[in-house]
Design a protein around this motif. Structure first.
Motif, PDB file in Angstrom:
ATOM      1  N   LEU A 173      20.628  18.215  10.896  1.00 31.37           N
ATOM      2  CA  LEU A 173      19.442  17.950  10.092  1.00 31.37           C
ATOM      3  C   LEU A 173      18.642  19.225   9.889  1.00 31.37           C
ATOM      4  O   LEU A 173      18.327  19.931  10.827  1.00 31.37           O
ATOM      5  CB  LEU A 173      18.560  16.909  10.792  1.00 31.37           C
ATOM      6  N   SER A 174      18.288  19.512   8.638  1.00 27.00           N
ATOM      7  CA  SER A 174      17.437  20.660   8.342  1.00 27.00           C
ATOM      8  C   SER A 174      16.425  20.318   7.265  1.00 27.00           C
ATOM      9  O   SER A 174      15.861  21.193   6.640  1.00 27.00           O
ATOM     10  CB  SER A 174      18.298  21.847   7.884  1.00 27.00           C
ATOM     11  N   SER A 175      16.202  19.045   7.024  1.00 27.75           N
ATOM     12  CA  SER A 175      15.298  18.625   5.968  1.00 27.75           C
ATOM     13  C   SER A 175      13.851  18.848   6.368  1.00 27.75           C
ATOM     14  O   SER A 175      13.453  18.526   7.487  1.00 27.75           O
ATOM     15  CB  SER A 175      15.516  17.141   5.652  1.00 27.75           C
ATOM     16  N   PRO A 176      13.005  19.375   5.469  1.00 24.09           N
ATOM     17  CA  PRO A 176      11.582  19.529   5.778  1.00 24.09           C
ATOM     18  C   PRO A 176      10.852  18.198   5.850  1.00 24.09           C
ATOM     19  O   PRO A 176       9.703  18.153   6.259  1.00 24.09           O
ATOM     20  CB  PRO A 176      11.066  20.377   4.608  1.00 24.09           C
ATOM     21  N   ASP A 177      11.504  17.108   5.446  1.00 23.27           N
ATOM     22  CA  ASP A 177      10.874  15.789   5.498  1.00 23.27           C
ATOM     23  C   ASP A 177      11.039  15.126   6.859  1.00 23.27           C
ATOM     24  O   ASP A 177      10.603  13.997   7.053  1.00 23.27           O
ATOM     25  CB  ASP A 177      11.482  14.873   4.427  1.00 23.27           C
ATOM     26  N   LEU A 178      11.683  15.817   7.807  1.00 25.54           N
ATOM     27  CA  LEU A 178      11.915  15.269   9.131  1.00 25.54           C
ATOM     28  C   LEU A 178      11.185  16.094  10.183  1.00 25.54           C
ATOM     29  O   LEU A 178      10.852  17.256   9.958  1.00 25.54           O
ATOM     30  CB  LEU A 178      13.415  15.251   9.447  1.00 25.54           C
ATOM     31  N   THR A 179      10.928  15.480  11.329  1.00 20.71           N
ATOM     32  CA  THR A 179      10.303  16.189  12.438  1.00 20.71           C
ATOM     33  C   THR A 179      11.340  17.042  13.158  1.00 20.71           C
ATOM     34  O   THR A 179      12.459  16.603  13.394  1.00 20.71           O
ATOM     35  CB  THR A 179       9.680  15.185  13.422  1.00 20.71           C
ATOM     36  N   HIS A 180      10.950  18.267  13.512  1.00 21.24           N
ATOM     37  CA  HIS A 180      11.846  19.183  14.212  1.00 21.24           C
ATOM     38  C   HIS A 180      11.147  19.762  15.433  1.00 21.24           C
ATOM     39  O   HIS A 180       9.922  19.904  15.457  1.00 21.24           O
ATOM     40  CB  HIS A 180      12.264  20.340  13.293  1.00 21.24           C
ATOM     41  N   TYR A 181      11.949  20.101  16.440  1.00 20.42           N
ATOM     42  CA  TYR A 181      11.472  20.813  17.617  1.00 20.42           C
ATOM     43  C   TYR A 181      12.357  22.045  17.789  1.00 20.42           C
ATOM     44  O   TYR A 181      13.584  21.962  17.664  1.00 20.42           O
ATOM     45  CB  TYR A 181      11.557  19.937  18.870  1.00 20.42           C
ATOM     46  N   ARG A 182      11.736  23.181  18.063  1.00 19.69           N
ATOM     47  CA  ARG A 182      12.498  24.413  18.233  1.00 19.69           C
ATOM     48  C   ARG A 182      11.981  25.164  19.463  1.00 19.69           C
ATOM     49  O   ARG A 182      10.766  25.315  19.648  1.00 19.69           O
ATOM     50  CB  ARG A 182      12.367  25.324  17.006  1.00 19.69           C
ATOM     51  N   ALA A 183      12.905  25.636  20.287  1.00 23.76           N
ATOM     52  CA  ALA A 183      12.541  26.474  21.424  1.00 23.76           C
ATOM     53  C   ALA A 183      12.410  27.913  20.946  1.00 23.76           C
ATOM     54  O   ALA A 183      13.273  28.425  20.224  1.00 23.76           O
ATOM     55  CB  ALA A 183      13.594  26.371  22.518  1.00 23.76           C
ATOM     56  N   VAL A 184      11.322  28.566  21.322  1.00 23.18           N
ATOM     57  CA  VAL A 184      11.074  29.945  20.912  1.00 23.18           C
ATOM     58  C   VAL A 184      11.990  30.885  21.690  1.00 23.18           C
ATOM     59  O   VAL A 184      12.091  30.800  22.915  1.00 23.18           O
ATOM     60  CB  VAL A 184       9.599  30.334  21.158  1.00 23.18           C
ATOM     61  N   LYS A 185      12.666  31.768  20.960  1.00 24.68           N
ATOM     62  CA  LYS A 185      13.527  32.772  21.573  1.00 24.68           C
ATOM     63  C   LYS A 185      12.891  34.151  21.437  1.00 24.68           C
ATOM     64  O   LYS A 185      12.015  34.374  20.598  1.00 24.68           O
ATOM     65  CB  LYS A 185      14.910  32.759  20.910  1.00 24.68           C
ATOM     66  N   GLN A 186      13.348  35.082  22.268  1.00 25.49           N
ATOM     67  CA  GLN A 186      12.827  36.442  22.224  1.00 25.49           C
ATOM     68  C   GLN A 186      12.992  37.014  20.817  1.00 25.49           C
ATOM     69  O   GLN A 186      14.069  36.964  20.232  1.00 25.49           O
ATOM     70  CB  GLN A 186      13.573  37.323  23.235  1.00 25.49           C
ATOM     71  N   GLY A 187      11.907  37.536  20.253  1.00 30.20           N
ATOM     72  CA  GLY A 187      11.959  38.135  18.928  1.00 30.20           C
ATOM     73  C   GLY A 187      11.640  37.184  17.793  1.00 30.20           C
ATOM     74  O   GLY A 187      11.539  37.612  16.636  1.00 30.20           O
ATOM     75  N   ASP A 188      11.480  35.890  18.082  1.00 34.31           N
ATOM     76  CA  ASP A 188      11.148  34.925  17.025  1.00 34.31           C
ATOM     77  C   ASP A 188       9.751  35.192  16.471  1.00 34.31           C
ATOM     78  O   ASP A 188       8.834  35.600  17.198  1.00 34.31           O
ATOM     79  CB  ASP A 188      11.204  33.494  17.572  1.00 34.31           C
ATOM     80  N   ARG A 189       9.598  34.937  15.175  1.00 34.85           N
ATOM     81  CA  ARG A 189       8.296  35.015  14.507  1.00 34.85           C
ATOM     82  C   ARG A 189       7.985  33.661  13.895  1.00 34.85           C
ATOM     83  O   ARG A 189       8.874  32.990  13.369  1.00 34.85           O
ATOM     84  CB  ARG A 189       8.323  36.085  13.413  1.00 34.85           C
ATOM     85  N   LEU A 190       6.710  33.287  13.960  1.00 36.36           N
ATOM     86  CA  LEU A 190       6.327  31.963  13.492  1.00 36.36           C
ATOM     87  C   LEU A 190       6.599  31.789  12.003  1.00 36.36           C
ATOM     88  O   LEU A 190       7.064  30.731  11.571  1.00 36.36           O
ATOM     89  CB  LEU A 190       4.848  31.700  13.790  1.00 36.36           C
ATOM     90  N   ASP A 191       6.337  32.829  11.201  1.00 35.27           N
ATOM     91  CA  ASP A 191       6.553  32.683   9.762  1.00 35.27           C
ATOM     92  C   ASP A 191       8.034  32.507   9.435  1.00 35.27           C
ATOM     93  O   ASP A 191       8.401  31.719   8.552  1.00 35.27           O
ATOM     94  CB  ASP A 191       5.964  33.873   9.000  1.00 35.27           C
ATOM     95  N   LEU A 192       8.911  33.206  10.178  1.00 37.08           N
ATOM     96  CA  LEU A 192      10.344  33.073   9.923  1.00 37.08           C
ATOM     97  C   LEU A 192      10.874  31.726  10.419  1.00 37.08           C
ATOM     98  O   LEU A 192      11.757  31.126   9.788  1.00 37.08           O
ATOM     99  CB  LEU A 192      11.106  34.222  10.583  1.00 37.08           C
ATOM    100  N   MET A 193      10.350  31.252  11.554  1.00 41.08           N
ATOM    101  CA  MET A 193      10.746  29.926  12.031  1.00 41.08           C
ATOM    102  C   MET A 193      10.303  28.859  11.036  1.00 41.08           C
ATOM    103  O   MET A 193      11.035  27.904  10.754  1.00 41.08           O
ATOM    104  CB  MET A 193      10.140  29.650  13.411  1.00 41.08           C
ATOM    105  N   THR A 194       9.095  29.036  10.493  1.00 40.19           N
ATOM    106  CA  THR A 194       8.583  28.089   9.497  1.00 40.19           C
ATOM    107  C   THR A 194       9.456  28.099   8.247  1.00 40.19           C
ATOM    108  O   THR A 194       9.768  27.048   7.679  1.00 40.19           O
ATOM    109  CB  THR A 194       7.128  28.443   9.139  1.00 40.19           C
ATOM    110  N   TRP A 195       9.877  29.284   7.824  1.00 34.98           N
ATOM    111  CA  TRP A 195      10.754  29.404   6.654  1.00 34.98           C
ATOM    112  C   TRP A 195      12.074  28.666   6.883  1.00 34.98           C
ATOM    113  O   TRP A 195      12.581  27.982   5.987  1.00 34.98           O
ATOM    114  CB  TRP A 195      11.016  30.871   6.349  1.00 34.98           C
ATOM    115  N   SER A 196      12.631  28.784   8.095  1.00 38.04           N
ATOM    116  CA  SER A 196      13.929  28.160   8.366  1.00 38.04           C
ATOM    117  C   SER A 196      13.854  26.639   8.319  1.00 38.04           C
ATOM    118  O   SER A 196      14.851  25.972   8.026  1.00 38.04           O
ATOM    119  CB  SER A 196      14.454  28.608   9.737  1.00 38.04           C
ATOM    120  N   ILE A 197      12.666  26.081   8.585  1.00 37.52           N
ATOM    121  CA  ILE A 197      12.506  24.626   8.563  1.00 37.52           C
ATOM    122  C   ILE A 197      12.140  24.125   7.171  1.00 37.52           C
ATOM    123  O   ILE A 197      12.745  23.188   6.644  1.00 37.52           O
ATOM    124  CB  ILE A 197      11.421  24.176   9.566  1.00 37.52           C
ATOM    125  N   TYR A 198      11.136  24.758   6.565  1.00 35.30           N
ATOM    126  CA  TYR A 198      10.564  24.234   5.323  1.00 35.30           C
ATOM    127  C   TYR A 198      11.018  24.987   4.071  1.00 35.30           C
ATOM    128  O   TYR A 198      10.656  24.609   2.957  1.00 35.30           O
ATOM    129  CB  TYR A 198       9.030  24.282   5.389  1.00 35.30           C
TER     130      TYR A 198
END
Length: 235
Positions: A173-198
């Motif tokens: 599942l990668s739809s922006p219409d669904l709820t997602h949970y992601r564990a933060v990894k070293q080097g992750d950025r919030l804007d890039l994580m947001t892009w990958s979901i939405y």
């Protein structure tokens, strides 16, 4: 050569969602194997019909957890051949105490995790079911003169349990219409994580807000972030 020896149904009890932290003292083996078992697979669909329309489109909503239902007997009459198998203790164990063992395994609250425990139901090659208890029905019959039960028919229903990571991996599942949970990894950025979901980085402020982040520049590795569905007009 195949092993045709009688194998008892066993329920193992775990403290953790990933089925670690087993407590062997809580393990329960049915003294006599189930009379029957059933498995239920259910797909939830939306069949709402618009006003003035006939029929409806069955639109997929979700897949419900698999359900396993067992029926077996706990007996205190000492008349059932083979009762208890190799565990001779059960031959003389009152039904009340046998029930206490079962409840300790599948039903009782574990004070350390503030909930009943996670379970694996195993029987031969047919059942190896990771689950939690959803319903336990006890039907008593045969009683001693003082009212103590001598036999109880147990109907136990279990629901399959999977971690969020397992569910998402299986469903992809990668739809922006669904709820997602992601564990933060070293080097992750919030804007890039947001892009990958939405597929849009502009939601990062809303994501920061729902996760009560005090900064969006440094997110701590190991933390789990919640990415809810957003209305596109909110970006």
């Amino acid at each position: 050569m195949s092993d045709n020896s009688l194998r008892k149904l066993v329920i193992k009890s775990f403290a953790n969602r990933d089925f670690t932290g087993e407590d062997p003292t809580r393990q329960f083996a049915t003294p006599i194997n189930p009379e029957s078992f059933s498995q239920t697979y259910k797909v939830n669909v939306d069949t709402q019909t618009g006003h003035g329309n006939q029929g409806s489109e069955a639109r997929y909503k979700s897949t419900a957890p698999e359900e396993l239902r067992l029926e077996f007997i706990l007996d205190g009459t000492k008349t059932m051949e083979g009762y208890g198998g190799d565990n001779k203790e059960y031959i003389n164990k009152p039904v009340h105490d046998q029930l206490a063992d079962l409840k300790k395994c599948v039903y009782n609250m574990d004070g350390n995790i503030h909930r009943p425990r996670f379970l694996i139901v195993h029987w031969g090659s047919e059942i190896d079911f990771r689950c939690v208890l959803s319903n336990l029905e006890l039907n008593f019959s045969l009683f001693e003169p003082d009212g103590k039960p001598l036999r109880v028919k147990v109907n136990a229903t279990f629901l399959a349990h999977k971690s969020r990571e397992e569910i998402q991996a299986e469903s992809r599942l990668s739809s922006p219409d669904l709820t997602h949970y992601r564990a933060v990894k070293q080097g992750d950025r919030l804007d890039l994580m947001t892009w990958s979901i939405y597929n849009d980085p502009n939601y990062f402020l809303q994501v920061a807000k729902v996760n009560a982040l005090t900064t969006i520049r440094k997110i701590k590795p190991g933390n789990e972030l919640y990415f809810p569905p957003f209305d596109k007009n909110e970006a």
